[in-house]
Scaffold this motif. Structure first.
Motif, mmCIF file in Angstrom:
data_model
loop_
_atom_site.group_PDB
_atom_site.id
_atom_site.type_symbol
_atom_site.label_atom_id
_atom_site.label_comp_id
_atom_site.label_asym_id
_atom_site.label_seq_id
_atom_site.Cartn_x
_atom_site.Cartn_y
_atom_site.Cartn_z
ATOM 1 N N ARG A 1 -37.794 -13.310 20.829
ATOM 2 C CA ARG A 1 -38.318 -11.748 20.118
ATOM 3 C C ARG A 1 -39.756 -12.390 18.930
ATOM 4 O O ARG A 1 -41.114 -12.115 19.882
ATOM 5 C CB ARG A 1 -37.595 -11.265 18.907
ATOM 6 N N ALA A 2 -39.693 -14.023 18.848
ATOM 7 C CA ALA A 2 -41.392 -14.071 17.951
ATOM 8 C C ALA A 2 -43.061 -13.854 18.899
ATOM 9 O O ALA A 2 -43.425 -14.512 18.847
ATOM 10 C CB ALA A 2 -41.798 -15.323 17.335
ATOM 11 N N SER A 3 -42.013 -14.528 20.634
ATOM 12 C CA SER A 3 -43.134 -14.636 21.408
ATOM 13 C C SER A 3 -43.282 -14.015 22.352
ATOM 14 O O SER A 3 -44.054 -13.876 22.875
ATOM 15 C CB SER A 3 -42.475 -15.684 22.478
ATOM 16 N N ARG A 4 -43.066 -12.172 21.945
ATOM 17 C CA ARG A 4 -43.168 -11.305 22.823
ATOM 18 C C ARG A 4 -44.857 -10.375 22.475
ATOM 19 O O ARG A 4 -45.309 -10.245 23.780
ATOM 20 C CB ARG A 4 -42.198 -10.366 22.682
ATOM 21 N N ALA B 1 -49.992 -10.471 24.573
ATOM 22 C CA ALA B 1 -52.226 -10.861 24.558
ATOM 23 C C ALA B 1 -52.505 -11.896 25.866
ATOM 24 O O ALA B 1 -53.109 -11.082 26.127
ATOM 25 C CB ALA B 1 -51.938 -11.440 23.270
ATOM 26 N N TRP B 2 -51.729 -12.608 25.535
ATOM 27 C CA TRP B 2 -51.822 -13.562 26.572
ATOM 28 C C TRP B 2 -52.032 -12.568 28.244
ATOM 29 O O TRP B 2 -53.102 -13.582 29.083
ATOM 30 C CB TRP B 2 -50.827 -14.917 26.447
ATOM 31 N N GLY B 3 -50.384 -12.366 28.016
ATOM 32 C CA GLY B 3 -50.939 -11.587 29.427
ATOM 33 C C GLY B 3 -51.639 -10.468 30.018
ATOM 34 O O GLY B 3 -52.648 -10.521 31.645
ATOM 35 N N VAL C 1 -46.226 -19.584 29.099
ATOM 36 C CA VAL C 1 -46.161 -20.652 27.718
ATOM 37 C C VAL C 1 -44.570 -19.612 27.392
ATOM 38 O O VAL C 1 -43.779 -19.747 27.083
ATOM 39 C CB VAL C 1 -46.553 -21.532 27.405
ATOM 40 N N TYR C 2 -45.586 -18.708 26.638
ATOM 41 C CA TYR C 2 -45.101 -16.982 26.286
ATOM 42 C C TYR C 2 -43.889 -16.817 26.565
ATOM 43 O O TYR C 2 -43.156 -15.904 26.189
ATOM 44 C CB TYR C 2 -46.121 -16.948 25.720
ATOM 45 N N LEU C 3 -44.229 -16.266 27.969
ATOM 46 C CA LEU C 3 -43.589 -15.504 29.356
ATOM 47 C C LEU C 3 -42.061 -16.181 29.044
ATOM 48 O O LEU C 3 -40.507 -15.467 28.434
ATOM 49 C CB LEU C 3 -44.219 -15.250 30.213
#
Length: 302
Positions: free
Chosen positions: A243-246, A251-253, A292-294
């Motif tokens: 959840r913390a990476s959503r 943002a990076w998207g 990475v975050y996705l």
């Protein structure tokens, strides 16, 4: 736009299957070095053993295997390397813990189970398709197949006693200790490949003649039904998205879309190879950060 979206999806699949292995390779290097330093610090070249009765074989030891004083082994915490597992296809450092971050670094030992080389049923989980896929060939093991685990307290060889089989993710009975007088081990991974719908299970027993003597686990490490449920919940959480990476993924998207749009506008105005390369250089790092975050935000596909 459709072609661009298709290319980005294919690149993301490639990142999941092969790019994530780069992170695991770095983590494995650190874990192996940490384990070797700890082994060197805790090992001694000799030990005092009781005399072997006449006519009986002495306990199996080798000059190349340092003998460890069990009483001096420091406590093992989550994230520590507990040993090296030598599978028929490759060797990997085993980390303590089965959380999402733990399994990114390599095979993970269920904290609620005994350690390899101890009486009871040890359990280890690993990826099958991503993050170097340490258990990618788990389904190729059959009855009679062997593998070895080197730990701080000895080297242990296990022989597969049952053909690999699949169970539901909620079936925590496969990691339970059925006979506390025998040393066994259970290897688990998601099944089928590219899916977390089931668990692939491989069970093996200690080959006493090819191993150091198994030790009894401390009373505080004997698993209970609650601890087994906690281990199962930990692994299930590792299969869910972070959840913390959503937020960072969104943002990076957005940053990737913005940089890509600027790159497209720049190239439309100055159609030159230099312009194309100049736009590619900032786009790739932003794209990698998004991937990475996705990948962290999506459910794990072992």
């Amino acid at each position: 736009m459709l072609v661009t979206v298709g290319v980005l999806i294919l690149l993301f699949v490639a990142y999941q299957l092969w790019g994530t292995g780069w992170f695991t390779t770095r983590a494995q290097h650190d874990l192996v070095q940490s384990f070797e330093r700890r082994l060197a610090a805790e090992s001694t070249t000799t030990t005092t053993r009781p005399p072997t009765p006449t006519g009986q074989r002495p306990p199996p030891t080798t000059a190349s295997s340092p003998v460890v004083d069990h009483s001096k082994i420091p406590a093992i915490h989550e994230g520590d390397a507990i040993g090296i597992i030598h599978m028929p296809w490759a060797s990997y450092a085993v980390i303590e813990g089965t959380s999402r971050n733990d399994l990114k670094k390599g095979p993970g030992h269920y904290p609620a189970t005994v350690f390899p080389g101890e009486l009871g049923n040890a359990a280890i989980a690993g990826h099958r398709t991503t993050y170097l896929a340490p258990f990618g060939n788990l389904d190729t093991l059959h009855v009679g197949s062997t593998f070895r685990i080197d730990t701080l307290w000895g080297k242990y060889t296990y022989r597969v006693t049952r053909e690999p089989y699949a169970v539901a993710p909620s079936d925590i009975g496969v990691v339970a200790t059925l006979d506390p007088t025998k040393a066994t081990i259970t290897l688990t991974a998601c099944h089928p490949k590219y899916s977390a719908r089931q668990r692939l299970v491989v069970q093996a027993a200690l080959v006493v003649a090819r191993s150091d003597p198994p030790r009894s686990p401390p009373p505080t490490t004997v698993p209970t039904s609650n601890s087994e449920q906690h281990a199962s919940a930990s692994l299930s959480a590792g299969l869910s998205g972070d959840r913390a990476s959503r937020g960072p993924a969104l943002a990076w998207g957005f940053a990737t879309a913005l940089v890509g749009a600027l790159w497209w506008l720049l190239y439309r105005r100055w159609r030159h190879p230099i312009t194309w390369v100049a736009g590619l250089l900032p786009f790739l790092p932003v794209l990698l950060a998004w991937y990475v975050y996705l990948e962290r935000a999506l459910p794990a596909g072992y």
